[in-house]
Design a protein around this motif. Structure first.
Motif, PDB file in Angstrom:
ATOM      1  N   GLU A  69       0.853  -1.189   0.000  1.00 56.17           N
ATOM      2  CA  GLU A  69       0.000   0.000   0.000  1.00 56.17           C
ATOM      3  C   GLU A  69       0.889   1.239   0.000  1.00 56.17           C
ATOM      4  OE1 GLU A  69      -3.014   0.668  -0.373  1.00 56.17           O
ATOM      5  OE2 GLU A  69      -4.221  -1.117   0.104  1.00 56.17           O
ATOM      6  N   LYS A  70       0.481   2.277  -0.731  1.00 55.89           N
ATOM      7  CA  LYS A  70       1.366   3.418  -0.902  1.00 55.89           C
ATOM      8  C   LYS A  70       1.231   4.473   0.184  1.00 55.89           C
ATOM      9  CE  LYS A  70       2.059   2.759  -5.834  1.00 55.89           C
ATOM     10  NZ  LYS A  70       1.963   3.340  -7.193  1.00 55.89           N
ATOM     11  N   GLU A  71       0.163   5.238   0.148  1.00 59.11           N
ATOM     12  CA  GLU A  71       0.055   6.357   1.069  1.00 59.11           C
ATOM     13  C   GLU A  71      -1.072   6.115   2.073  1.00 59.11           C
ATOM     14  OE1 GLU A  71      -0.169   9.682  -1.686  1.00 59.11           O
ATOM     15  OE2 GLU A  71       2.017   9.896  -1.605  1.00 59.11           O
ATOM     16  N   THR A  72      -1.369   7.142   2.877  1.00 57.61           N
ATOM     17  CA  THR A  72      -2.423   7.028   3.882  1.00 57.61           C
ATOM     18  C   THR A  72      -3.711   6.524   3.229  1.00 57.61           C
ATOM     19  OG1 THR A  72      -1.431   8.816   5.160  1.00 57.61           O
ATOM     20  CG2 THR A  72      -3.724   8.278   5.631  1.00 57.61           C
ATOM     21  N   HIS A  73      -4.318   5.521   3.843  1.00 58.73           N
ATOM     22  CA  HIS A  73      -5.513   4.922   3.259  1.00 58.73           C
ATOM     23  C   HIS A  73      -6.423   4.383   4.356  1.00 58.73           C
ATOM     24  CE1 HIS A  73      -2.546   1.723   3.743  1.00 58.73           C
ATOM     25  NE2 HIS A  73      -3.546   0.841   3.776  1.00 58.73           N
ATOM     26  N   CYS A  74      -7.633   4.040   3.969  1.00 57.12           N
ATOM     27  CA  CYS A  74      -8.595   3.438   4.889  1.00 57.12           C
ATOM     28  C   CYS A  74      -8.594   1.939   4.630  1.00 57.12           C
ATOM     29  CB  CYS A  74      -9.988   4.024   4.664  1.00 57.12           C
ATOM     30  SG  CYS A  74     -11.235   3.368   5.797  1.00 57.12           S
ATOM     31  N   VAL A  75      -8.421   1.157   5.676  1.00 60.00           N
ATOM     32  CA  VAL A  75      -8.308  -0.294   5.521  1.00 60.00           C
ATOM     33  C   VAL A  75      -9.472  -0.989   6.218  1.00 60.00           C
ATOM     34  CG1 VAL A  75      -6.815  -0.493   7.563  1.00 60.00           C
ATOM     35  CG2 VAL A  75      -6.740  -2.276   5.827  1.00 60.00           C
ATOM     36  N   ASP A  76      -9.965  -2.037   5.589  1.00 60.54           N
ATOM     37  CA  ASP A  76     -10.954  -2.900   6.238  1.00 60.54           C
ATOM     38  C   ASP A  76     -10.203  -3.846   7.158  1.00 60.54           C
ATOM     39  OD1 ASP A  76     -13.149  -1.835   4.820  1.00 60.54           O
ATOM     40  OD2 ASP A  76     -12.754  -3.149   3.107  1.00 60.54           O
ATOM     41  N   LEU A  77     -10.527  -3.824   8.436  1.00 58.44           N
ATOM     42  CA  LEU A  77      -9.812  -4.667   9.392  1.00 58.44           C
ATOM     43  C   LEU A  77     -10.127  -6.139   9.151  1.00 58.44           C
ATOM     44  CD1 LEU A  77     -10.240  -2.600  12.672  1.00 58.44           C
ATOM     45  CD2 LEU A  77      -8.395  -2.532  10.995  1.00 58.44           C
ATOM     46  N   GLN A  78      -9.112  -6.975   9.301  1.00 55.39           N
ATOM     47  CA  GLN A  78      -9.291  -8.398   9.097  1.00 55.39           C
ATOM     48  C   GLN A  78     -10.124  -8.984  10.230  1.00 55.39           C
ATOM     49  OE1 GLN A  78      -5.524 -10.337   8.369  1.00 55.39           O
ATOM     50  NE2 GLN A  78      -5.230  -9.265   6.434  1.00 55.39           N
ATOM     51  N   GLU A  79     -10.812 -10.069   9.920  1.00 54.35           N
ATOM     52  CA  GLU A  79     -11.724 -10.683  10.893  1.00 54.35           C
ATOM     53  C   GLU A  79     -11.019 -11.043  12.195  1.00 54.35           C
ATOM     54  OE1 GLU A  79     -14.956 -11.152  11.373  1.00 54.35           O
ATOM     55  OE2 GLU A  79     -15.227  -9.879   9.623  1.00 54.35           O
ATOM     56  N   ARG A  80      -9.780 -11.519  12.096  1.00 55.53           N
ATOM     57  CA  ARG A  80      -9.072 -11.909  13.320  1.00 55.53           C
ATOM     58  C   ARG A  80      -8.750 -10.682  14.179  1.00 55.53           C
ATOM     59  NH1 ARG A  80      -5.051 -13.158   9.482  1.00 55.53           N
ATOM     60  NH2 ARG A  80      -3.226 -11.801   9.529  1.00 55.53           N
ATOM     61  N   THR A  81      -8.529  -9.528  13.535  1.00 54.63           N
ATOM     62  CA  THR A  81      -8.290  -8.298  14.277  1.00 54.63           C
ATOM     63  C   THR A  81      -9.559  -7.865  14.993  1.00 54.63           C
ATOM     64  OG1 THR A  81      -6.620  -7.599  12.667  1.00 54.63           O
ATOM     65  CG2 THR A  81      -7.522  -5.893  14.089  1.00 54.63           C
ATOM     66  N   ILE A  82     -10.684  -7.935  14.278  1.00 53.25           N
ATOM     67  CA  ILE A  82     -11.979  -7.582  14.864  1.00 53.25           C
ATOM     68  C   ILE A  82     -12.301  -8.517  16.032  1.00 53.25           C
ATOM     69  CG2 ILE A  82     -14.463  -7.483  14.417  1.00 53.25           C
ATOM     70  CD1 ILE A  82     -13.713  -6.705  11.489  1.00 53.25           C
ATOM     71  N   GLU A  83     -12.038  -9.795  15.831  1.00 56.03           N
ATOM     72  CA  GLU A  83     -12.305 -10.803  16.867  1.00 56.03           C
ATOM     73  C   GLU A  83     -11.454 -10.530  18.108  1.00 56.03           C
ATOM     74  OE1 GLU A  83     -14.605 -13.768  18.224  1.00 56.03           O
ATOM     75  OE2 GLU A  83     -14.721 -13.077  16.156  1.00 56.03           O
ATOM     76  N   ALA A  84     -10.183 -10.211  17.884  1.00 57.01           N
ATOM     77  CA  ALA A  84      -9.267  -9.955  18.994  1.00 57.01           C
ATOM     78  C   ALA A  84      -9.657  -8.696  19.767  1.00 57.01           C
ATOM     79  CB  ALA A  84      -7.839  -9.816  18.475  1.00 57.01           C
ATOM     80  N   ASN A  85     -10.274  -7.737  19.077  1.00 57.18           N
ATOM     81  CA  ASN A  85     -10.639  -6.468  19.712  1.00 57.18           C
ATOM     82  C   ASN A  85     -11.952  -6.530  20.480  1.00 57.18           C
ATOM     83  OD1 ASN A  85      -8.359  -5.204  18.793  1.00 57.18           O
ATOM     84  ND2 ASN A  85      -9.336  -4.223  17.053  1.00 57.18           N
ATOM     85  N   LYS A  86     -12.727  -7.598  20.292  1.00 57.85           N
ATOM     86  CA  LYS A  86     -14.050  -7.675  20.919  1.00 57.85           C
ATOM     87  C   LYS A  86     -13.985  -7.560  22.434  1.00 57.85           C
ATOM     88  CE  LYS A  86     -16.704 -10.211  17.425  1.00 57.85           C
ATOM     89  NZ  LYS A  86     -17.351 -11.499  17.079  1.00 57.85           N
ATOM     90  N   ARG A  87     -12.911  -8.076  23.027  1.00 57.52           N
ATOM     91  CA  ARG A  87     -12.820  -8.071  24.490  1.00 57.52           C
ATOM     92  C   ARG A  87     -12.708  -6.661  25.065  1.00 57.52           C
ATOM     93  NH1 ARG A  87      -7.692  -9.234  22.586  1.00 57.52           N
ATOM     94  NH2 ARG A  87      -5.893  -8.348  23.700  1.00 57.52           N
ATOM     95  N   PHE A  88     -12.362  -5.679  24.220  1.00 57.47           N
ATOM     96  CA  PHE A  88     -12.191  -4.312  24.695  1.00 57.47           C
ATOM     97  C   PHE A  88     -13.482  -3.488  24.642  1.00 57.47           C
ATOM     98  CE2 PHE A  88      -7.875  -5.264  22.818  1.00 57.47           C
ATOM     99  CZ  PHE A  88      -7.243  -5.454  24.039  1.00 57.47           C
ATOM    100  N   PHE A  89     -14.530  -4.062  24.059  1.00 59.66           N
ATOM    101  CA  PHE A  89     -15.755  -3.305  23.845  1.00 59.66           C
ATOM    102  C   PHE A  89     -16.945  -3.980  24.534  1.00 59.66           C
ATOM    103  CE2 PHE A  89     -12.896  -2.104  20.479  1.00 59.66           C
ATOM    104  CZ  PHE A  89     -13.120  -0.743  20.317  1.00 59.66           C
ATOM    105  N   ALA A  90     -17.943  -3.170  24.865  1.00 54.90           N
ATOM    106  CA  ALA A  90     -19.124  -3.669  25.574  1.00 54.90           C
ATOM    107  C   ALA A  90     -19.913  -4.653  24.721  1.00 54.90           C
ATOM    108  CB  ALA A  90     -20.013  -2.496  25.989  1.00 54.90           C
ATOM    109  N   SER A  91     -19.917  -4.434  23.402  1.00 54.33           N
ATOM    110  CA  SER A  91     -20.614  -5.358  22.504  1.00 54.33           C
ATOM    111  C   SER A  91     -19.867  -5.463  21.188  1.00 54.33           C
ATOM    112  CB  SER A  91     -22.050  -4.880  22.235  1.00 54.33           C
ATOM    113  OG  SER A  91     -22.040  -3.758  21.371  1.00 54.33           O
ATOM    114  N   ALA A  92     -20.116  -6.540  20.476  1.00 55.52           N
ATOM    115  CA  ALA A  92     -19.431  -6.783  19.195  1.00 55.52           C
ATOM    116  C   ALA A  92     -19.747  -5.691  18.179  1.00 55.52           C
ATOM    117  CB  ALA A  92     -19.825  -8.152  18.647  1.00 55.52           C
TER     118      ALA A  92
END
Length: 243
Positions: free
Chosen positions: A149-172
């Motif tokens: 990827e070249k410059e600043t961009h918006c990325v769709d987070l991978q499912e495993r990243t989303i899954e790993a982050n669930k513990r930090f939030f009140a709901s999925a």
């Protein structure tokens, strides 16, 4: 590439903080590129300690952060804005006007990416960019791909990243699905790059990223092509390459 081996996480943090503080002392109005996550916390703690002792002055420093979740307000304790204020900005004498992150609440991705890229250029680029290293070789949110990827961009987070982050939030439903991130080209334009890595679980990716082929399948491998990279890692993280 310069490689410094540390005995443990604490020593790694201190060595990294030494490099960052030297940059600030040599060029008080420098532009620092900063990272979030668990790895740099010790480095920031060391910088804060030296500031409190009167050894460091951040009054002229400008910062730009690697990334930010899209859709998270700065008041959310999982936002990178919140992280940076908690671990560094609110604890030293840096001018808040001189601290910059992507605006996660900007809905227009193209507009925000262009704004952030132009901001970095307007500052004259990054003097020293701090990076961590993901288990799959990602830097920022630049994940393994078919091309760099070249410059600043918006990325769709991978499912495993989303899954790993669930513990930090009140709901999925609250877990961010996207993030703004500096691209590989943006990172590579930094005058100097400092990579910090800790733990035996990173040993394999350290070997692939810094001693394997340069490939977008391992995004950090591109750092082998930069002319001023310093790797500071503990013994565990270097166990596959330095005995």
């Amino acid at each position: 590439m310069k490689i410094y081996k540390a005995a443990n996480y604490k020593e790694m943090s201190r060595k990294a903080a030494n490099i960052l503080s030297a940059q600030v002392i040599m060029k008080p109005n420098c532009v620092l590129g900063l990272a979030t996550g668990s790895t740099p916390i010790g480095t920031y703690e060391q910088l804060v300690e030296w500031y409190r002792k009167g050894d460091l002055d951040f009054s002229e420093v400008t910062t730009v952060n690697l990334d930010e979740y899209k859709g998270l307000p700065v008041t959310n304790d999982q936002s990178y804005y919140y992280f940076m204020h908690q671990h560094l900005f609110d604890l030293v004498n840096i001018n808040p006007v001189n601290t910059h992150l992507p605006n996660g609440m900007e809905a227009d991705s193209e507009k925000e990416c262009r704004r952030y890229e132009e901001l970095i250029h307007s500052l004259g680029g990054v003097d020293l960019q701090l990076l961590g290293l993901g288990h799959n070789g990602h830097i920022g949110f630049n994940e393994p791909d078919e091309a760099f990827e070249k410059e600043t961009h918006c990325v769709d987070l991978q499912e495993r990243t989303i899954e790993a982050n669930k513990r930090f939030f009140a709901s999925a439903d609250e877990v961010p699905r996207q993030a703004y991130t500096m691209g590989i080209k943006t990172i590579m334009h930094a005058k100097k790059i400092l990579v910090i890595v800790s733990g035996e679980d990173k040993a394999e990716i350290v070997k692939k990223a810094f001693f394997g082929p340069v490939t977008p399948k391992v995004p950090a491998s591109i750092l082998q092509m930069h002319n001023d990279v310093t790797l500071v890692a503990d013994e565990a993280a270097l166990s596959e390459v330095i005995r």
